[in-house]
Design an enzyme around this catalytic site. Structure first.
Site, PDB file in Angstrom:
ATOM      1  N   CYS A 109       0.815  -1.158  -0.069  1.00 55.85           N
ATOM      2  CA  CYS A 109       0.036  -0.046  -0.022  1.00 55.85           C
ATOM      3  C   CYS A 109       0.937   1.029  -0.110  1.00 55.85           C
ATOM      4  O   CYS A 109       1.299   1.486  -0.962  1.00 55.85           O
ATOM      5  CB  CYS A 109      -0.844  -0.158   1.098  1.00 55.85           C
ATOM      6  N   HIS A 195      -3.359  -5.556   0.228  1.00 58.40           N
ATOM      7  CA  HIS A 195      -2.925  -5.923   1.711  1.00 58.40           C
ATOM      8  C   HIS A 195      -3.127  -7.272   1.852  1.00 58.40           C
ATOM      9  O   HIS A 195      -3.995  -7.753   2.376  1.00 58.40           O
ATOM     10  CB  HIS A 195      -3.770  -5.406   2.746  1.00 58.40           C
ATOM     11  N   GLU A 197      -1.579  -8.611   4.099  1.00 54.73           N
ATOM     12  CA  GLU A 197      -1.464  -8.749   5.640  1.00 54.73           C
ATOM     13  C   GLU A 197      -2.821  -8.442   6.186  1.00 54.73           C
ATOM     14  O   GLU A 197      -2.596  -8.755   7.650  1.00 54.73           O
ATOM     15  CB  GLU A 197      -0.303  -7.702   6.096  1.00 54.73           C
TER      16      GLU A 197
END
Length: 266
Positions: A109, A195, A197
């Site tokens: 990001c 993302h 994560e």
């Protein structure tokens, strides 16, 4: 979905991963950290994670020699700003690729956007901000990098951004359409706008951004809020993407690409 590659066998010792959490004075930092621990731990339970906060702790950066992967994570600040801590992150990245040219680097990001800028790319405001799980459409190079996604030609990731890379750096190959995923020609820097994560538990904590980004919240528009919830809680390919990232760490770099010469003079 599970991405499988035929790369070299990883060594037996646990992975060592340094993660730069770049959010400035955010109350969500503990949740963001926990999300990394959950999502990486799900695919590499023995991995050793170390977290750094350059936006909040002046000069706090990892020693690249001590890690297998350096992650430039997300942020709540426009990457085009010239705050001193942002310039310090730029400086760290420049030293990293110059002094440790074979070290693997991951951008997520804000990190994706910042790495692009440091190498001469252009970041702009997105015409349509994204929040929730969205499809990332692969290029031909991306199909080769993510072979298990080649048949579909895409994978799904959580998104949370209102800026994007409009012009990719010259030293990078587009793995996904719209500069959503980039790989350096040296095979040492991999970046995602999305993302991997972020799981739904963490993504839902930022649903309040819907008012600033889209002009609605739960009280103003119940249907729009319900649709956003659906997007947040959709199934995604974050675990498969992490497995591919962790396999990629052990792939050899491509020497002689001159990537250091591509660093922007900004």
């Amino acid at each position: 979905m599970s991405f499988v590659t035929g790369g070299p066998e990883p060594p037996q010792q646990p992975l060592r991963i340094a993660i730069l959490l770049n959010s400035y004075r955010s109350r969500l930092l503990p949740a963001i950290r926990a999300s990394y621990e959950r999502t990486i731990g799900a695919v590499a339970p023995d991995a050793r994670l170390a977290f750094y906060e350059p936006a909040n702790k002046y000069g706090e950066f990892p020693d690249p020699a001590c890690f297998d992967l350096i992650v430039f994570g997300g942020s709540n600040v426009d990457p085009r700003k010239s705050h001193q801590w942002i310039l310090d992150v730029h400086g760290f990245l420049r030293r990293l690729v110059t002094q440790f040219p074979e070290k693997k680097v991951l951008g997520i990001c804000w990190g994706h956007q910042t790495i692009s800028r440091v190498f001469g790319g252009k970041v702009v405001d997105a015409a349509h901000p994204e929040m929730g799980v969205a499809t990332v459409n692969l290029t031909e190079a991306g199909r080769q990098f993510f072979p298990e996604a080649a048949i579909l030609g895409s994978f799904k990731l959580q998104q949370h951004h209102r800026r994007e890379v409009a012009v990719a750096p010259a030293a990078f190959v587009q793995l996904a359409q719209g500069n959503q995923c980039l790989l350096s020609e040296s095979n040492t820097i991999l970046t995602f706008q999305g993302h991997p994560e972020k799981d739904a538990e963490t993504a839902r904590l930022r649903m309040h951004d819907s008012m600033r980004w889209f002009g609605f919240d739960a009280e103003l528009d119940e249907k729009a809020w319900a649709r956003l919830q659906e997007l947040i809680f959709m199934e995604h390919d974050g675990p498969a993407v992490w497995r591919r990232i962790l396999d990629w760490i052990w792939e050899p770099p491509i020497l002689g690409t001159g990537i250091v010469d591509k660093l922007s003079k900004m």
